[in-house]
Write a protein that holds these residues in place. Sequence first.
Motif, PDB file in Angstrom:
ATOM      1  N   SER A  19       1.416   3.863 -12.958  1.00  0.00           N
ATOM      2  CA  SER A  19       0.329   4.738 -12.544  1.00  0.00           C
ATOM      3  C   SER A  19      -0.931   3.903 -12.401  1.00  0.00           C
ATOM      4  CB  SER A  19       0.110   5.854 -13.558  1.00  0.00           C
ATOM      5  OG  SER A  19      -0.956   6.680 -13.158  1.00  0.00           O
ATOM      6  N   GLN A  20      -1.323   3.640 -11.148  1.00  0.00           N
ATOM      7  CA  GLN A  20      -2.509   2.859 -10.852  1.00  0.00           C
ATOM      8  C   GLN A  20      -2.498   1.510 -11.567  1.00  0.00           C
ATOM      9  OE1 GLN A  20      -6.048   5.136 -11.401  1.00  0.00           O
ATOM     10  NE2 GLN A  20      -5.431   6.732  -9.981  1.00  0.00           N
ATOM     11  N   GLY A  21      -1.359   0.849 -11.523  1.00  0.00           N
ATOM     12  CA  GLY A  21      -1.271  -0.490 -12.067  1.00  0.00           C
ATOM     13  C   GLY A  21      -1.109  -0.549 -13.560  1.00  0.00           C
ATOM     14  N   THR A  22      -0.957   0.575 -14.219  1.00  0.00           N
ATOM     15  CA  THR A  22      -0.754   0.575 -15.667  1.00  0.00           C
ATOM     16  C   THR A  22       0.462   1.397 -16.003  1.00  0.00           C
ATOM     17  OG1 THR A  22      -2.126   2.529 -15.997  1.00  0.00           O
ATOM     18  CG2 THR A  22      -3.240   0.412 -16.063  1.00  0.00           C
ATOM     19  N   ALA A  98       2.621   6.997  -7.345  1.00  0.00           N
ATOM     20  CA  ALA A  98       2.273   5.811  -8.124  1.00  0.00           C
ATOM     21  C   ALA A  98       2.096   4.630  -7.182  1.00  0.00           C
ATOM     22  CB  ALA A  98       3.363   5.512  -9.150  1.00  0.00           C
ATOM     23  N   TYR A  99       1.614   3.536  -7.731  1.00  0.00           N
ATOM     24  CA  TYR A  99       1.440   2.320  -6.939  1.00  0.00           C
ATOM     25  C   TYR A  99       2.551   1.332  -7.259  1.00  0.00           C
ATOM     26  CZ  TYR A  99      -3.039   3.969  -5.361  1.00  0.00           C
ATOM     27  OH  TYR A  99      -4.014   4.706  -4.756  1.00  0.00           O
ATOM     28  N   ILE A 100       3.156   0.788  -6.219  1.00  0.00           N
ATOM     29  CA  ILE A 100       4.215  -0.196  -6.411  1.00  0.00           C
ATOM     30  C   ILE A 100       3.676  -1.590  -6.094  1.00  0.00           C
ATOM     31  CG2 ILE A 100       6.081   1.426  -5.948  1.00  0.00           C
ATOM     32  CD1 ILE A 100       6.248   0.292  -3.118  1.00  0.00           C
ATOM     33  N   ARG A 173      -2.659  -5.090  -5.430  1.00  0.00           N
ATOM     34  CA  ARG A 173      -1.498  -4.796  -6.274  1.00  0.00           C
ATOM     35  C   ARG A 173      -0.377  -4.161  -5.460  1.00  0.00           C
ATOM     36  NH1 ARG A 173      -3.095  -5.769 -11.403  1.00  0.00           N
ATOM     37  NH2 ARG A 173      -1.098  -5.054 -12.195  1.00  0.00           N
ATOM     38  N   GLY A 174      -0.717  -3.240  -4.577  1.00  0.00           N
ATOM     39  CA  GLY A 174       0.335  -2.621  -3.763  1.00  0.00           C
ATOM     40  C   GLY A 174      -0.089  -1.269  -3.227  1.00  0.00           C
ATOM     41  N   ARG A 175       0.824  -0.646  -2.516  1.00  0.00           N
ATOM     42  CA  ARG A 175       0.522   0.620  -1.851  1.00  0.00           C
ATOM     43  C   ARG A 175       1.022   1.802  -2.671  1.00  0.00           C
ATOM     44  NH1 ARG A 175       5.162   2.432   1.043  1.00  0.00           N
ATOM     45  NH2 ARG A 175       6.861   0.917   0.837  1.00  0.00           N
ATOM     46  N   LYS A 176       0.470   2.959  -2.344  1.00  0.00           N
ATOM     47  CA  LYS A 176       0.809   4.182  -3.051  1.00  0.00           C
ATOM     48  C   LYS A 176       2.047   4.823  -2.435  1.00  0.00           C
ATOM     49  CE  LYS A 176      -1.351   8.406  -4.787  1.00  0.00           C
ATOM     50  NZ  LYS A 176      -2.596   9.228  -4.767  1.00  0.00           N
ATOM     51  N   LEU A 180       8.138   7.421  -6.756  1.00  0.00           N
ATOM     52  CA  LEU A 180       8.541   6.440  -7.769  1.00  0.00           C
ATOM     53  C   LEU A 180       9.496   7.103  -8.750  1.00  0.00           C
ATOM     54  CD1 LEU A 180       7.843   3.476  -8.756  1.00  0.00           C
ATOM     55  CD2 LEU A 180       6.601   4.641 -10.564  1.00  0.00           C
ATOM     56  N   LYS A 181      10.651   6.519  -8.943  1.00  0.00           N
ATOM     57  CA  LYS A 181      11.686   7.106  -9.804  1.00  0.00           C
ATOM     58  C   LYS A 181      11.494   6.678 -11.253  1.00  0.00           C
ATOM     59  CE  LYS A 181      14.998   6.485  -6.018  1.00  0.00           C
ATOM     60  NZ  LYS A 181      14.233   5.435  -5.306  1.00  0.00           N
TER      61      LYS A 181
END
Length: 237
Positions: A19-22, A98-100, A173-176, A180-181
């Motif tokens: 969730s947002q890099g955390t 979430a962000y991957i 960090r990545g895209r939303k 996300l499983k």
Amino acid sequence: MQHLKLLAYLGIGTNLVFSQGTLEKKSIYFPMDERLIEKKALADVVEDSVLLDRFGRIPFYRVLYTEKDLPYAGKEHYYFPADELSSYSPAIVDYQPAYIPDMYSNTDKVTYNRHTNLLELTMHNKHNLSVGDYVMLEHKDGVKFESKVEAVPNEFTFSVKNNLPKSYSYFVRGRKVNDLKHIDREELIVLNMRISQLLEAKVKEYSQRTDSLETKIGLLEKEIQTITNTLNRLKRQ
């Protein structure tokens, strides 16, 4: 017994999601009270058989995750594809935004475009982003910002609004994503209990078969001994 051990491991482990890099714990209210149940039925024998058979076929891996600055990083973890579980037990797998960490690298170049009033972020590798996507950017001080992709000049560069703290570089960090499983620990614990029951029943069944075979073997050994004794007497005559 390997799949039982896997269930026990996952059932005890903490249920974590990006969730947002955390990482955050997912709090699930999962009551087990007869007064809340509208309808129930005993598990189907055929479904139980399929459950044991298919669960034993789930591929099992040891993996290292892309994220490097989170509690689980830096060592191998057990892992299996969540889709393998959801194919026959959908409630176990949940999906959330979430962000991957699909880019997870610093920008090669940051340019302010006066004509568009946008910041153009150029990556070393192709970003695979589209206009409207959201990305998680991180300032050199560690502060994270969610930014919308406003334009895509080329496959290495994307543009965001010029509202970030000024910097010569940002960490992307990545895209939303919206799917996300992650594993629902409470559902998995209940499934663990059911598989434990099924395995215990199998053990008892095999134990009874073993006892029966040992009894038959004992009777056969006595018959063989009787026949042997008879043959020995005949030889001495």
